[in-house]
Design an enzyme around this catalytic site. Structure first.
Site, PDB file in Angstrom:
ATOM      1  N   ASN A  28       6.032  -8.251   2.897  1.00 50.43           N
ATOM      2  CA  ASN A  28       5.734  -7.190   1.936  1.00 50.43           C
ATOM      3  C   ASN A  28       6.034  -5.870   2.636  1.00 50.43           C
ATOM      4  OD1 ASN A  28       4.676  -5.377   0.138  1.00 50.43           O
ATOM      5  ND2 ASN A  28       2.653  -6.324   0.005  1.00 50.43           N
ATOM      6  N   ARG A 109       8.171  -9.708  -1.286  1.00 52.41           N
ATOM      7  CA  ARG A 109       7.533  -9.119  -2.454  1.00 52.41           C
ATOM      8  C   ARG A 109       8.361  -7.908  -2.880  1.00 52.41           C
ATOM      9  NH1 ARG A 109       2.582  -4.978  -2.980  1.00 52.41           N
ATOM     10  NH2 ARG A 109       2.393  -5.137  -5.230  1.00 52.41           N
ATOM     11  N   HIS A 198       1.389  -6.534 -10.467  1.00 54.89           N
ATOM     12  CA  HIS A 198       0.418  -7.492  -9.902  1.00 54.89           C
ATOM     13  C   HIS A 198       0.632  -8.893 -10.469  1.00 54.89           C
ATOM     14  CE1 HIS A 198      -2.311  -3.757  -9.498  1.00 54.89           C
ATOM     15  NE2 HIS A 198      -1.832  -4.033  -8.302  1.00 54.89           N
ATOM     16  N   GLY A 230      -4.710  -0.427  -6.125  1.00 57.19           N
ATOM     17  CA  GLY A 230      -4.065  -0.436  -7.435  1.00 57.19           C
ATOM     18  C   GLY A 230      -4.868  -1.393  -8.304  1.00 57.19           C
ATOM     19  N   ARG A 259      -4.584   6.880  -8.403  1.00 56.92           N
ATOM     20  CA  ARG A 259      -3.809   6.995  -9.656  1.00 56.92           C
ATOM     21  C   ARG A 259      -4.763   7.026 -10.846  1.00 56.92           C
ATOM     22  NH1 ARG A 259      -0.436   1.737  -8.573  1.00 56.92           N
ATOM     23  NH2 ARG A 259      -1.217   1.678  -6.455  1.00 56.92           N
ATOM     24  N   GLU A 401      -1.951 -13.551  -3.018  1.00 51.04           N
ATOM     25  CA  GLU A 401      -0.580 -13.223  -3.432  1.00 51.04           C
ATOM     26  C   GLU A 401       0.451 -13.807  -2.466  1.00 51.04           C
ATOM     27  OE1 GLU A 401      -2.226  -9.174  -3.880  1.00 51.04           O
ATOM     28  OE2 GLU A 401      -0.702  -8.934  -5.419  1.00 51.04           O
TER      29      GLU A 401
END
Ligand code: ADP
Length: 414
Positions: A28, A109, A198, A230, A259, A401
């Site tokens: 990643n 990723r 995601h 996130g 965010r 993940e």
């Protein structure tokens, strides 16, 4: 088919397709950091993890963890090529030896696959060219991902390398869910639409929920709440994403660390008129200076909770805004599904904050969910946090993940 997991000690549903034995090196790569994990695709066993930080900055830092021991290396890491040299050196020095571990693939990723990539792909020149073309869709994320791929191809030329997209799982959304009501020319020329993110986490967690409910995935409807730095909510109908809170970019939907989530689309024009704000300034503020950071002065949820408990009003308001937005999206996604079987909490906040989970579920009684407060407070790993009588089940499901990326890579190759 259920598989034993050496990692979490829990079985995981194989979402179809056979899985190669042998590890996958999951990468990643961001603009200034590179996370990696050597994962056994069939069992999810993690053989080594690493994080290389401050790429391109002074005082680079590399951590490599194997068999519970962390090995830290401090040195300047000027670019992604240097980061991969560090990665190879860490494996060579602290193991496992990559030669004898014999990874079957590298799984990268990639944040944004646009409408081009609806599933995992083997990386070749054409895929790389398309990825470069998609950079404007995710200017903060895709360039780092691409830099990682380019160097990995040079460093490990003999290994098949695949791209696993955060957006791919959501390509099953129907047009009614992904279409924005904006001029046709924007949609046609610039592919303006909702994509969602995601995806690997939503796919993994929704499969686990079906297993925990002992129901076929095809007959299970779940809202997954992925709540980390996130955050996104996803309506998963029978294993397929049908709607999600994020849209074209990872800015929309829920309130996040830095965010804002949903906003009035009139905001940029308004700030331009009243404050002379430029678009780059606006973009920066929405990506880096909003969310919890703007509301409570800290992007880290744990810090915000500590301040809230100490009576800090801004932190209290931040928590209330986060919960309100979550309840609003949960209700909307439940209606989109039509029938709801389960709600799942995952990622750093979802897995670790009983207070947040309770606040959301206590306001979701209308959906037929009844919180088991004791189970919620004591939750460790995969846990049912709704009562036996609850019509809709609620779970904590730690996401994985990296394993999902390894599974995707492995399935594509077999
Ligand atoms: P990322 O999106 O960077 O992968 P994570 O899934 O690791 O993020 O989630 C990070 C968030 O989880 C941070 O806001 C952090 O404060 C929060 N978090 C981690 N542990 C806890 C905890 N015990 N209680 C509350 N929040 C936590």
């Amino acid at each position: 088919m259920s598989m034993p997991s050496a990692a979490g000690g829990e079985p995981v549903t194989d979402a179809g397709g056979s899985v190669a034995s042998g590890p996958v090196l999951v990468i990643n790569a961001g603009s200034s950091s590179l996370k990696y994990q050597l994962v056994q695709a069939d069992s999810g066993q993690s053989r080594a993890t690493g994080l290389i930080e401050r790429i391109g900055l002074d005082d680079g830092l590399a951590r490599h963890t194997v068999e519970g021991r962390e090995h830290v290396l401090e040195r300047d890491i000027p670019d992604h090529a240097a980061a991969f040299e560090v990665l190879a050196a860490q494996f060579a020095e602290h193991g496992p030896d990559l030669q004898s571990a014999a990874p079957v693939a590298i799984g990268h990723r990639v944040v944004h696959g646009g409408a081009k990539f609806a599933s995992t792909v083997l990386i070749d020149d054409e895929v790389l060219t398309t990825l470069r073309r998609l950079v404007p869709l995710a200017p903060l994320h895709n360039p780092g991902n691409i830099a990682g791929i380019e160097v990995a191809l040079e460093t490990f030329p003999d290994l098949p390398q695949v791209a696993v997209f955060d957006t791919a799982f959501h390509q099953t959304m129907p047009p009614a869910a992904y279409t924005y009501a904006v001029p046709l020319s924007w949609r046609q020329t610039f592919n303006i639409r909702a994509y969602g993110f995601h995806g690997t986490s939503h796919a993994y967690v929704s499969r686990r929920v079906a297993d925990l409910l002992e129901r076929p995935l095809e007959e299970t409807n779940t809202v997954v709440l992925h709540l980390g730095n996130g955050a996104s909510a996803c309506a998963v109908e029978g294993g397929r994403s049908v709607d999600t809170s994020m849209g074209l970019s990872p800015l929309g939907g829920l309130v996040m660390g830095t965010r804002p989530g949903d906003l009035d689309p009139g905001l940029p024009a308004h700030l331009s008129r009243v404050a002379g704000m430029t678009l780059p300034e606006f973009d920066h503020a929405l990506n880096k200076e909003s969310g919890l950071k703007a509301l409570a002065g800290d992007s880290d949820f744990r810090q915000v909770m500590e301040r809230r408990e100490a009576g800090d009003e801004a932190a209290g308001l931040a928590f209330d805004v986060v919960v309100h937005r979550l309840v609003r999206h949960l209700g909307a996604l439940a209606l989109v599904l039509g029938r709801l079987d389960a709600i799942a909490f995952t990622a750093g906040i979802g897995e670790n904050s009983p207070t947040l989970r309770a606040a959301v579920l206590e306001r979701a009684g209308l959906l037929g969910v009844e919180l088991d407060a004791e189970a919620n407070d004591a939750a460790q790993g995969e846990t049912r946090i709704s009562t036996a009588a609850s019509l809709v089940a609620a779970f904590v499901v730690p996401t994985n993940e990296e394993w999902e990326i390894a599974l995707e890579a492995s399935r594509l190759l077999t």
